[in-house]
Design a protein around this motif. Structure first.
Motif, PDB file in Angstrom:
ATOM      1  N   GLU B  88       0.827  -1.207   0.000  1.00 56.27           N
ATOM      2  CA  GLU B  88       0.000   0.000   0.000  1.00 56.27           C
ATOM      3  C   GLU B  88       0.863   1.260   0.000  1.00 56.27           C
ATOM      4  N   TYR B 249      -8.501   1.665  -0.776  1.00 58.22           N
ATOM      5  CA  TYR B 249      -7.581   0.680  -0.202  1.00 58.22           C
ATOM      6  C   TYR B 249      -8.235  -0.681  -0.084  1.00 58.22           C
ATOM      7  N   GLY B 253      -5.929  -1.479  -2.869  1.00 59.09           N
ATOM      8  CA  GLY B 253      -4.744  -1.296  -2.045  1.00 59.09           C
ATOM      9  C   GLY B 253      -3.931  -0.083  -2.420  1.00 59.09           C
TER      10      GLY B 253
END
Lengths: 476, 569
Positions: B88, B249, B253
C-alpha cells in the motif's frame, strides 16, 4: 558517581577499534559530579534476560540450587542472584513460553504476533516514569538468534520480550552488534563536510515537521480514539528515539568505542534444518553485544529492555570446541550428535533439548545449557563491573532488577509448569543468594512473581489478569 | 502452528502396532446450523433518530464459532489507525508522485502476519530502526521525482517565498498525498520547511521537496487516519474523503484516484450506489488483481514457497496465482469454486511434472475434466507443499480445517513431540495416522485432521501424483469430513472431497470471513456480527464472487461510519 575511565579498554573488545570516539548523548542528571547525587536512590531499572529452549525440571532439581552442572557458570554470581521456582505460564509450547515469559499472559490468537498484555519492564517503565523515560532510549532490546528472524516472517513471540499495553512489541531487538551500536550511539559525530552538515540540518528540519504532525495528532485536539492514539503515540516514541540517535547533542565525557566491524555470522536464515554456527564465533558476537548493552545501561542511556540469547525454539547446528577453564570440555557437533538421524530437520540444538529428560547420563543438551549459562554469566559480569558504579557505589547488577528466565520447564513435552526465574536484588528489594519456591499444586502463575516485583517498587498496577498472591519469600 | 503429536500416540509402534491409549472421546461437536447463523442484519439507517448500538464486544469469537447478530444495529467495529503495509505504501507513492519505489520495499517496516494476513492493523507496528529507514526512503523517493519543477508547477500558481505560494503548494500536494484537504494546523507544521529553504538560500523547489519528504513520513500518509471528532452519538458518519480512502484501499490497495477524489469533492460517497459504482470501476484495474494476489498469497501461505528447496516452487506459486486470477476475475466465479474448478494453469515444467498430456511452452491453461486426480486448489502443489517441500498429512489437514472451513482446532495437549515415525515398508503415513486417530489424547483432533490428509496422500511434497509412497506402500485416498460443522461425510478421493467442500455452506462462510478480515484490515470482532450477517444475507447462499462480497461490504451502513469511544476509553 558513575565512572567511565575504563571505556577505552573496552574498545579492545569491540571489533573495528580505531574508529573515532564520539561523545555520547548525555543526560543532565549524569553530568560531572552531580551524577545521581540528587537522587537518594539509583534510577529505577529493570532488564529482562531470556534464553531459548528451556530446562527440564529434573535438571533444575539436581543442579539449580547449588549452581552445579549446566548452571555452574552462574555460580560466580551466586551472592547476587535469587532464584524462584514453581512458576508456570498460562500457555505451554514454544509460543506459550515465548509470550508468557515476563508478561504472565498468553498470546492473542495463534499466530504469535501479539500478547494479551505488557511485559514487566514496560509496566515498571510506565509507572516509574509516567512522563516517559528520562534516558536516551525508552527501551532497548538485543537478540542473538539463529533462525526465526523477523526478516524470515517469524512471529514476534519468537524474538520479542518487551511488550507494550496493546500487546505489541515495545521495541524490536537489534540482532547484531552494528545495529545495536547505531541504536545506542547513533551515527552522529562523524567528521562532516559543510555539505553533510547541511544535509543534516535539512533532515532535522524535515523530522521536526514530522514530529509536529504526530504531536498534534496525539494531543487532545487530535481527535483520535484510544486505540488509534496509542498506536500513533507509539510511532511518535520511535521517532523521538531515532531523533535523539541521529541528531542528539553529545557533550559528555562518556565516550563510546569504535563501531563493531564485520561479523562472521549471518543471521536469520530460514531453514528447518537450522543454521550452522561455531560456538566460539557465536560467543564472540554475543559478548560484543553484551559490552555495548552494558555500557548503554551503565551510561544511563537506557533503563529498561531485554537481552535475548537464542530464540524461542531456535534451530542452530552448533559446531566447535568448547573450552571451559582453559580445557576442552566438549566438542559441539549437533549434526553428528543428532538424536534422530532420520530427519535432517533434527540436526539442531532444538532437538537435543527435546530429547533431554534430565535423567540418566548427561546428554548433549547439558553442554548446550552450560554454554548458554556461560554467555548469560558474561552479561551479568559486565553489568556487575565495579568500574561502573552508581552514586551509592553499587553496580548495575546490584541496583537494577535483572530478571532472567526461559520458555519451557520441560522441553521434551513442551511444558511450562515450573519455569525458574533468576533475579538480582533491585537495590535490596529482593532476597538474593538463595532459592525460593513459589510452587503449589497447581504451580503459581509467573505473574505472581512479576506482581511481587512491581509491589516492591511501590507499583499498584498488576499483571496477568488473575488473582495475585505475593511471592513473599522473594522479598527481602 | 503445527499440531504436535504426542509420544503416547505411537506407543504401539515398536511392538504390536496396537494403540495402547484409550480411544479419545472426540471433541467434535457438530453444528446443526452451520453457516446459517445471523439474522441478515438490521437496517441501521440513522434517519429515524439517535442510533442505539449494542455494547461493543471487540473480542474475537472463538475460532470456528459463528459471528452472530442479535438483530441490533450494525457496529462499525473497533477503530485502530492502520499503517499502510508495504504494498500500500509503494502504491501510494506510485499513484501520488509517479515514483516507482518497489526496490525499496525491504527498507519499509515489515508487515507481520496476524490472523492469517499481512495487512492486519494490530500487527503493523514500527521500530526505531524502521523510522530511520523511512527517513531514508522518503529522501530517496524525492530524489527520484521525474520532474520536481513540473510537479511544483502543477500544484502552485507561483514559486516565490511569499507565504501564499507555499501554502498553496502544501494544500494542493497535501490533498493528493494525505488523501484529504489539509487543516490549518497541518499546513502550519510544514511552512517552516520552506522557511528553511529560504534561509539556506535554496530554491522554492528545494523547499517543496522537503515538504514532500515530510508528508511521506506524516501519520496522515503512513496511516489510515479516521478521527472521532464532531460526533455526539455512539458513531460518526465518515466524511467523503474518509470513505474514498476506505474504498480505494479496500479494492485495490492504493489511494483514491482522481475520480474518487472528485466524487468526494462533490459529496457523493455517502450514497451506497455511488460506492458500488466505484467498486465496479476499480475492480477492472490491474492493481485490484495485485491486491487479491496478496489475499490468496496470505490465505494459502504462498510465501513459504519462497524458502522451499523445490525446483518447482516458483512454478507452483505461479500456478496458484494464475488460477486465482482467472477464476476470480476473468471468469467471476464464486470463491468456493476455487476448491474444485476443473482447470488450472501450469508452466511447461510443472505440466510435465504433473503428467499433463501435451505440455505447452510458457504458462498455459489446462482443462482438468479428464484428469481425475486434479480439481481446484486443493490438489495444487502450492497447497500441498509444506515444511520445505515435505508432504505433511497433518499440515494439509490443518490447512483445510483452519483456512477453508474456519474450524476450531485446539492446540495440542502437553507432552508432545513433532517427530511422527517415518513411513517404512508396510507402514505408510496413513498407518501411523490411524494409530493416533484411535489414541487418546490425539484422537480428538486427529479424527478431524488426518482423514482430510488421507484424500491427499497420493500427492508428494510438490503435489506430484504417486501411486505408492517411496517405500512401495499402496496408498488410499478415501476418508471423511468430520468437523464441528460436518457430521462425518465420506469421500473416496481428493476430487470428491474438493466437490464436497465447494458445495459446503460452511466453506462459503469461511470465504466470507477471510475476505472480510483482509478487506477490513483488522481482526474481526464479535461486534462485526451484524455487518457480516448483512453481507451474508445479500449474496448468493451458494457462494459469492469476490466482487459480490466487495460490493456487499461497501453498501453496509457500518462501512461509512466510525465508532466513537465511550467516555473513559
Amino acid at each position: 558517581m558513575t565512572k567511565y575511565r575504563n571505556v577505552f579498554s573496552r574498545r579492545a573488545l569491540l571489533r573495528g577499534t580505531g574508529s573515532i570516539a564520539i561523545a555520547l548523548p548525555f543526560l543532565d542528571e549524569m553530568r560531572a559530579s552531580s551524577v545521581y547525587a540528587a537522587e537518594p536512590e539509583p534510577p529505577t531499572r529493570l532488564l529482562t534476560v531470556f534464553f531459548g529452549e528451556g530446562c527440564p525440571v529434573k535438571v533444575q532439581d539436581q543442579h539449580l540450587g547449588a549452581l552445579t552442572g549446566p548452571f555452574a557458570p552462574l555460580a560466580a554470581h551466586k551472592a547476587k542472584l535469587g532464584f524462584c521456582r514453581g512458576l508456570r505460564f498460562p500457555d505451554e509450547h514454544h509460543y506459550g513460553g515465548g509470550s508468557g515469559v515476563f508478561t504472565g499472559v498468553g498470546q492473542v490468537g495463534d499466530d504469535g504476533a501479539q500478547t494479551k498484555g505488557p511485559s514487566i519492564d514496560q509496566v515498571l517503565l510506565e509507572e516509574a516514569y509516567p512522563d516517559g523515560s528520562p534516558s536516551l532510549l525508552a527501551t532497548l532490546a538485543m537478540a542473538l538468534v539463529g533462525t526465526y528472524h523477523p526478516d524470515t516472517g517469524a512471529p514476534a513471540v519468537r524474538y520479542v520480550k518487551c511488550w507494550n499495553n496493546q500487546g505489541n512489541p515495545a521495541t524490536i531487538p537489534r540482532f547484531n552488534p552494528q545495529d545495536l551500536f547505531t541504536s545506542i550511539f547513533g551515527d552522529a559525530g562523524e567528521l562532516e563536510t559543510p555539505e553533510a552538515k547541511k544535509r543534516r540540518r535539512r533532515a532535522q528540519s524535515v523530522l521536526d515537521s514530522v514530529v509536529g504532525q504526530y504531536k498534534h495528532l496525539t494531543g487532545e485536539a487530535g481527535g483520535l480514539g484510544a486505540q488509534s492514539r496509542a498506536r500513533i503515540a507509539d510511532h511518535l516514541d520511535r521517532i523521538r528515539e531515532y531523533e535523539q540517535q541521529a541528531f542528539g547533542e553529545a557533550p559528555s565525557q562518556c565516550q563510546v568505542p569504535g563501531k563493531p566491524g564485520e561479523l562472521p555470522l549471518i543471521h536469520g536464515q530460514k531453514h528447518h534444518a537450522g543454521i550452522i554456527y561455531d560456538v566460539n564465533e557465536f560467543s564472540a558476537v554475543w559478548r560484543t553485544m553484551c559490552d555495548l548493552y552494558a555500557l548503554a545501561v551503565q551510561c544511563d542511556l537506557v533503563r529498561f529492555g531485554n537481552a535475548h540469547f537464542l530464540n524461542v525454539g531456535d534451530r542452530i547446528n552448533f559446531q566447535g570446541e568448547y573450552i571451559v577453564d582453559g580445557e576442552l570440555a566438549y566438542t559441539f557437533d549437533d549434526y553428528g550428535n543428532t538424536p534422530n538421524e532420520s530427519d535432517l530437520g533434527t540436526h539442531v540444538n532444538h532437538e537435543h533439548f527435546h530429547a533431554w529428560t534430565g535423567t540418566g547420563s548427561p546428554v548433549h543438551a547439558d553442554w548446550h545449557l552450560h554454554f548458554y549459562m556461560r554467555e548469560l554469566s558474561y552479561l551479568l559480569s559486565k553489568l556487575d563491573d565495579p568500574e561502573y558504579t552508581d552514586a551509592n557505589g553499587k553496580t548495575v547488577l546490584d541496583n537494577a532488577t535483572i530478571l532472567m528466565s526461559t520458555e519451557l520447564s520441560d522441553p521434551g513435552p513442551h511444558l511450562s509448569r515450573d519455569v525458574f526465574h533468576a533475579y538480582s536484588s533491585g537495590n535490596g528489594r529482593f532476597k538474593v543468594g538463595e532459592m525460593v519456591t513459589a510452587a503449589g499444586d497447581p504451580q503459581r502463575p509467573a505473574a505472581d512473581l512479576y506482581n511481587t516485583m512491581l509491589e516492591a517498587y511501590g507499583v499498584d498496577r498488576r499483571m496477568g489478569g488473575g488473582d495475585y498472591q505475593q511471592v513473599t519469600q522473594a522479598l527481602k | 502452528m503445527s499440531c504436535w503429536l504426542t509420544a503416547g500416540c505411537y506407543t504401539g509402534v515398536d511392538g504390536s502396532d496396537e494403540p495402547t491409549g484409550t480411544t479419545g472421546s472426540g471433541g467434535v461437536t457438530t453444528a446443526s446450523s452451520a453457516g446459517s447463523t445471523g439474522s441478515g442484519g438490521a437496517d441501521s439507517d440513522s434517519d429515524g433518530g439517535a442510533p442505539e448500538l449494542p455494547e461493543p464486544d471487540d473480542a474475537p469469537p472463538a475460532p470456528g464459532r459463528e459471528f452472530e447478530c442479535d438483530g441490533a444495529l450494525q457496529d462499525p467495529g473497533p477503530t485502530i489507525a492502520r499503517r499502510l503495509n508495504r504494498p500500500e505504501f509503494l502504491n501510494s507513492v506510485r499513484d501520488s508522485l509517479g515514483v516507482d519505489a518497489s526496490d525499496l520495499a525491504d527498507q519499509l517496516p515489515p508487515d507481520y502476519r496476524a490472523e492469517g494476513f499481512t495487512n492486519t492493523a494490530q500487527a503493523l507496528i514500527v521500530s526505531t530502526d524502521d523510522i530511520a529507514a523511512l527517513a531514508g526512503v522518503a529522501t530517496e523517493i524525492v530524489s527520484r521525482l521525474p520532474n520536481p519543477a513540473g510537479l511544483v508547477a502543477a500544484h502552485t500558481s507561483c514559486t516565490d517565498f511569499l507565504g501564499t505560494c507555499e501554502d498553496e503548494f502544501i494544500e494542493r500536494i497535501g490533498k493528493r498525498l494525505l488523501r484529504r484537504p489539509l487543516t490549518e494546523a497541518q499546513v502550519a507544521t510544514m511552512r517552516p520547511l520552506f522557511a528553511f529553504a529560504e534561509e539556506e538560500g535554496d530554491t522554492f523547489v528545494d523547499g517543496a521537496s522537503m515538504v514532500i519528504e515530510a508528508m511521506l513520513q506524516s501519520p496522515h500518509f503512513m496511516y489510515r487516519i479516521e478521527l472521532q471528532t464532531d460526533a455526539a452519538g455512539p458513531y460518526r458518519e465518515l466524511d467523503d474523503y474518509e470513505i474514498a480512502s476506505r474504498l480505494s484501499y479496500l479494492v485495490w490497495g492504493a489511494p483514491p484516484d482522481d475520480a474518487l477524489i472528485a466524487a468526494a469533492d462533490a459529496g457523493l460517497l455517502d450514497d451506497p450506489d455511488e460506492r458500488v459504482a466505484h467498486v465496479q470501476r476499480l475492480v477492472a484495474a490491474e492493481a485490484t488483481r495485485e491486491t487479491t494476489r496478496r489475499f490468496v498469497g496470505d490465505w494459502v501461505h504462498l510465501d513459504r514457497l519462497d524458502a522451499s528447496p523445490s525446483p518447482l516452487a516458483a512454478d507452483l506459486r505461479e500456478e496458484a496465482e494464475a488460477f486465482f486470477d482467472s477464476l476470480v476475475w476473468d471468469e467471476a466465479r464464486p470463491l468456493t469454486d476455487l476448491l474444485n474448478a476443473r482447470f488450472t494453469y501450469a508452466s511447461e515444467a510443472l505440466a510435465t511434472a504433473y503428467g499433463f498430456p501435451d505440455p505447452q511452452p510458457g504458462l498455459s491453461r489446462y482443462d482438468l475434466e479428464d484428469i481425475p486426480e486434479r480439481a481446484g486448489m486443493i490438489t495444487q502443489g502450492a497447497v500441498l507443499s509444506w515444511e520445505d517441500g515435505h508432504a505433511s498429512m497433518v499440515q494439509r489437514g490443518l490447512f483445510v480445517l483452519r483456512e477453508v472451513i474456519c474450524a476450531q482446532i485446539d492446540p495440542p495437549p502437553p507432552g508432545v513431540n513433532d517427530s511422527p515415525p517415518e513411513p517404512e515398508p508396510g507402514k505408510s503415513k496413513r498407518h501411523y495416522a490411524e494409530i493416533r486417530m484411535e489414541t487418546s489424547p490425539c484422537s480428538g483432533c486427529h479424527v478431524q485432521i488426518d482423514p482430510i490428509g488421507f484424500a491427499l496422500e497420493h500427492y508428494d511434497g510438490d503435489g506430484l501424483w504417486m501411486e505408492t509412497d517411496e517405500f512401495g506402500n499402496e496408498l488410499r485416498s478415501d476418508g471423511e469430513l468430520l468437523t464441528q460443522f460436518h457430521p462425518g461425510i465420506p469421500f473416496d478421493d481428493a476430487r470428491e472431497m474438493a466437490d464436497l467442500l465447494a458445495a459446503d455452506a460452511r466453506v462459503a462462510e469461511c470465504m466470507l470471513l477471510n475476505v472480510a478480515q483482509f478487506s477490513l484490515g483488522r481482526r474481526l470482532a464479535k461486534s462485526d456480527g451484524c455487518m457480516l450477517a448483512a453481507v451474508r444475507g445479500s449474496v448468493s447462499p451458494a457462494g459469492a464472487t469476490y466482487q459480490e462480497l466487495l460490493e456487499a461490504m461497501v453498501v453496509q451502513p457500518s462501512f461509512a461510519q466510525i465508532r466513537i469511544d465511550a467516555e473513559g476509553e
